[in-house]
Design a protein around this motif. Structure first.
Motif, PDB file in Angstrom:
ATOM      1  N   TRP A  36     -25.691 119.221 -53.304  1.00 60.60           N
ATOM      2  CA  TRP A  36     -26.403 120.096 -54.241  1.00 60.60           C
ATOM      3  C   TRP A  36     -25.516 120.401 -55.448  1.00 60.60           C
ATOM      4  O   TRP A  36     -25.959 120.306 -56.596  1.00 60.60           O
ATOM      5  CB  TRP A  36     -26.802 121.390 -53.534  1.00 60.60           C
ATOM      6  N   PHE A  37     -24.267 120.762 -55.183  1.00 62.83           N
ATOM      7  CA  PHE A  37     -23.340 121.100 -56.255  1.00 62.83           C
ATOM      8  C   PHE A  37     -23.091 119.899 -57.166  1.00 62.83           C
ATOM      9  O   PHE A  37     -23.106 120.026 -58.389  1.00 62.83           O
ATOM     10  CB  PHE A  37     -22.027 121.613 -55.657  1.00 62.83           C
ATOM     11  N   GLU A  38     -22.890 118.743 -56.601  1.00 60.48           N
ATOM     12  CA  GLU A  38     -22.659 117.529 -57.390  1.00 60.48           C
ATOM     13  C   GLU A  38     -23.865 117.204 -58.274  1.00 60.48           C
ATOM     14  O   GLU A  38     -23.716 116.811 -59.428  1.00 60.48           O
ATOM     15  CB  GLU A  38     -22.331 116.336 -56.486  1.00 60.48           C
ATOM     16  N   ASN A  39     -25.073 117.372 -57.735  1.00 57.50           N
ATOM     17  CA  ASN A  39     -26.280 117.135 -58.538  1.00 57.50           C
ATOM     18  C   ASN A  39     -26.384 118.127 -59.691  1.00 57.50           C
ATOM     19  O   ASN A  39     -26.804 117.761 -60.788  1.00 57.50           O
ATOM     20  CB  ASN A  39     -27.533 117.209 -57.671  1.00 57.50           C
ATOM     21  N   LYS A  40     -26.019 119.361 -59.454  1.00 60.93           N
ATOM     22  CA  LYS A  40     -26.064 120.373 -60.518  1.00 60.93           C
ATOM     23  C   LYS A  40     -25.094 120.041 -61.649  1.00 60.93           C
ATOM     24  O   LYS A  40     -25.455 120.113 -62.811  1.00 60.93           O
ATOM     25  CB  LYS A  40     -25.726 121.758 -59.963  1.00 60.93           C
ATOM     26  N   ILE A  41     -23.866 119.672 -61.307  1.00 59.41           N
ATOM     27  CA  ILE A  41     -22.883 119.474 -62.375  1.00 59.41           C
ATOM     28  C   ILE A  41     -23.068 118.152 -63.105  1.00 59.41           C
ATOM     29  O   ILE A  41     -22.532 117.985 -64.197  1.00 59.41           O
ATOM     30  CB  ILE A  41     -21.429 119.613 -61.858  1.00 59.41           C
ATOM     31  N   ARG A  42     -23.845 117.243 -62.558  1.00 59.94           N
ATOM     32  CA  ARG A  42     -24.113 115.972 -63.255  1.00 59.94           C
ATOM     33  C   ARG A  42     -25.239 116.082 -64.273  1.00 59.94           C
ATOM     34  O   ARG A  42     -25.425 115.176 -65.077  1.00 59.94           O
ATOM     35  CB  ARG A  42     -24.477 114.888 -62.232  1.00 59.94           C
ATOM     36  N   ARG A  43     -25.998 117.169 -64.251  1.00 60.03           N
ATOM     37  CA  ARG A  43     -27.090 117.304 -65.213  1.00 60.03           C
ATOM     38  C   ARG A  43     -26.537 117.357 -66.630  1.00 60.03           C
ATOM     39  O   ARG A  43     -25.485 117.932 -66.873  1.00 60.03           O
ATOM     40  CB  ARG A  43     -27.882 118.583 -64.942  1.00 60.03           C
ATOM     41  N   PRO A  44     -27.257 116.762 -67.595  1.00 57.60           N
ATOM     42  CA  PRO A  44     -26.783 116.808 -68.979  1.00 57.60           C
ATOM     43  C   PRO A  44     -26.854 118.227 -69.545  1.00 57.60           C
ATOM     44  O   PRO A  44     -27.673 119.039 -69.114  1.00 57.60           O
ATOM     45  CB  PRO A  44     -27.735 115.877 -69.718  1.00 57.60           C
ATOM     46  N   LYS A  45     -25.991 118.492 -70.523  1.00 57.11           N
ATOM     47  CA  LYS A  45     -25.987 119.789 -71.188  1.00 57.11           C
ATOM     48  C   LYS A  45     -27.071 119.827 -72.255  1.00 57.11           C
ATOM     49  O   LYS A  45     -27.425 118.813 -72.830  1.00 57.11           O
ATOM     50  CB  LYS A  45     -24.632 120.057 -71.827  1.00 57.11           C
ATOM     51  N   GLY A  46     -27.541 121.019 -72.523  1.00 60.13           N
ATOM     52  CA  GLY A  46     -28.542 121.207 -73.554  1.00 60.13           C
ATOM     53  C   GLY A  46     -28.224 122.442 -74.377  1.00 60.13           C
ATOM     54  O   GLY A  46     -27.335 123.213 -74.042  1.00 60.13           O
ATOM     55  N   SER A  47     -28.976 122.625 -75.438  1.00 62.68           N
ATOM     56  CA  SER A  47     -28.803 123.784 -76.306  1.00 62.68           C
ATOM     57  C   SER A  47     -30.166 124.202 -76.837  1.00 62.68           C
ATOM     58  O   SER A  47     -31.192 123.789 -76.321  1.00 62.68           O
ATOM     59  CB  SER A  47     -27.850 123.453 -77.449  1.00 62.68           C
ATOM     60  N   LEU A  48     -30.160 124.979 -77.878  1.00 56.29           N
ATOM     61  CA  LEU A  48     -31.377 125.456 -78.519  1.00 56.29           C
ATOM     62  C   LEU A  48     -31.542 124.767 -79.863  1.00 56.29           C
ATOM     63  O   LEU A  48     -30.562 124.388 -80.498  1.00 56.29           O
ATOM     64  CB  LEU A  48     -31.302 126.965 -78.747  1.00 56.29           C
ATOM     65  N   ASN A  49     -32.779 124.626 -80.297  1.00 55.35           N
ATOM     66  CA  ASN A  49     -33.053 124.142 -81.651  1.00 55.35           C
ATOM     67  C   ASN A  49     -33.034 125.281 -82.658  1.00 55.35           C
ATOM     68  O   ASN A  49     -32.706 125.083 -83.815  1.00 55.35           O
ATOM     69  CB  ASN A  49     -34.418 123.456 -81.709  1.00 55.35           C
ATOM     70  N   SER A  50     -33.418 126.467 -82.195  1.00 55.64           N
ATOM     71  CA  SER A  50     -33.491 127.611 -83.100  1.00 55.64           C
ATOM     72  C   SER A  50     -33.134 128.882 -82.334  1.00 55.64           C
ATOM     73  O   SER A  50     -33.255 128.933 -81.112  1.00 55.64           O
ATOM     74  CB  SER A  50     -34.895 127.727 -83.693  1.00 55.64           C
ATOM     75  N   PRO A  51     -32.712 129.907 -83.052  1.00 52.44           N
ATOM     76  CA  PRO A  51     -32.363 131.167 -82.390  1.00 52.44           C
ATOM     77  C   PRO A  51     -33.586 131.805 -81.735  1.00 52.44           C
ATOM     78  O   PRO A  51     -34.723 131.616 -82.169  1.00 52.44           O
ATOM     79  CB  PRO A  51     -31.851 132.049 -83.529  1.00 52.44           C
ATOM     80  N   VAL A  52     -33.314 132.587 -80.706  1.00 58.61           N
ATOM     81  CA  VAL A  52     -34.385 133.283 -79.997  1.00 58.61           C
ATOM     82  C   VAL A  52     -33.831 134.588 -79.435  1.00 58.61           C
ATOM     83  O   VAL A  52     -32.655 134.680 -79.083  1.00 58.61           O
ATOM     84  CB  VAL A  52     -34.980 132.392 -78.871  1.00 58.61           C
TER      85      VAL A  52
END
Length: 137
Positions: free
Chosen positions: A8-24
């Motif tokens: 479970w932990f390995e699957n979580k840390i392999r996910r790609p990082k993301g961000s926001l397009n605009s402030p919220v």
């Protein structure tokens, strides 16, 4: 560590990082009564795109800032890591803009839950909106 937990932990840390397009901006609240004891906290968070995670506390605290502000950050991080299935939306700048505090019922635990609730609310409200999140980092 058990095999299942490790997978479970390995699957979580392999996910790609993301961000926001605009402030919220998002609000979170924790209000629950447990007999004579209660939990209360309210937070307003402002999230904006960034190259890495950062947390800034601009709220005016009447008390317990040194205990409760880190709990807000932990709730935000836990929410960002666990509220989304495909990505870690952790490349954000999070600013704590406002809090509501009760002298008896507020605690680090209640601020942790309020901030995590805010992120879960954001995830739920925008789960199908590609305009707010970007995942190609």
């Amino acid at each position: 560590m058990s095999k299942q937990l490790n997978e479970w932990f390995e699957n979580k840390i392999r996910r790609p990082k993301g961000s926001l397009n605009s402030p919220v901006s998002v609000e979170g609240k924790m209000q629950r009564i447990y007999g004579p004891r209660a939990d209360f906290a309210y937070v307003t968070l402002y999230l904006e795109p960034a190259d890495e995670f950062s947390y800034i506390d601009e709220a005016e605290w009447p008390a317990d800032q040194e205990r409760c502000s880190p709990a807000v950050m932990e709730g935000v991080l836990d929410g960002l890591i666990s509220s989304f299935q495909e990505y870690w939306y952790i490349n954000v700048k999070v600013t704590l803009k406002e809090i509501k505090y009760h002298p008896v019922d507020s605690s680090p635990r209640s601020f942790y839950k309020a901030s995590r609730n805010a992120i879960e609310k954001l995830a739920f409200e925008h789960k199908n909106e590609k305009s707010i999140f970007k995942s190609h980092i």
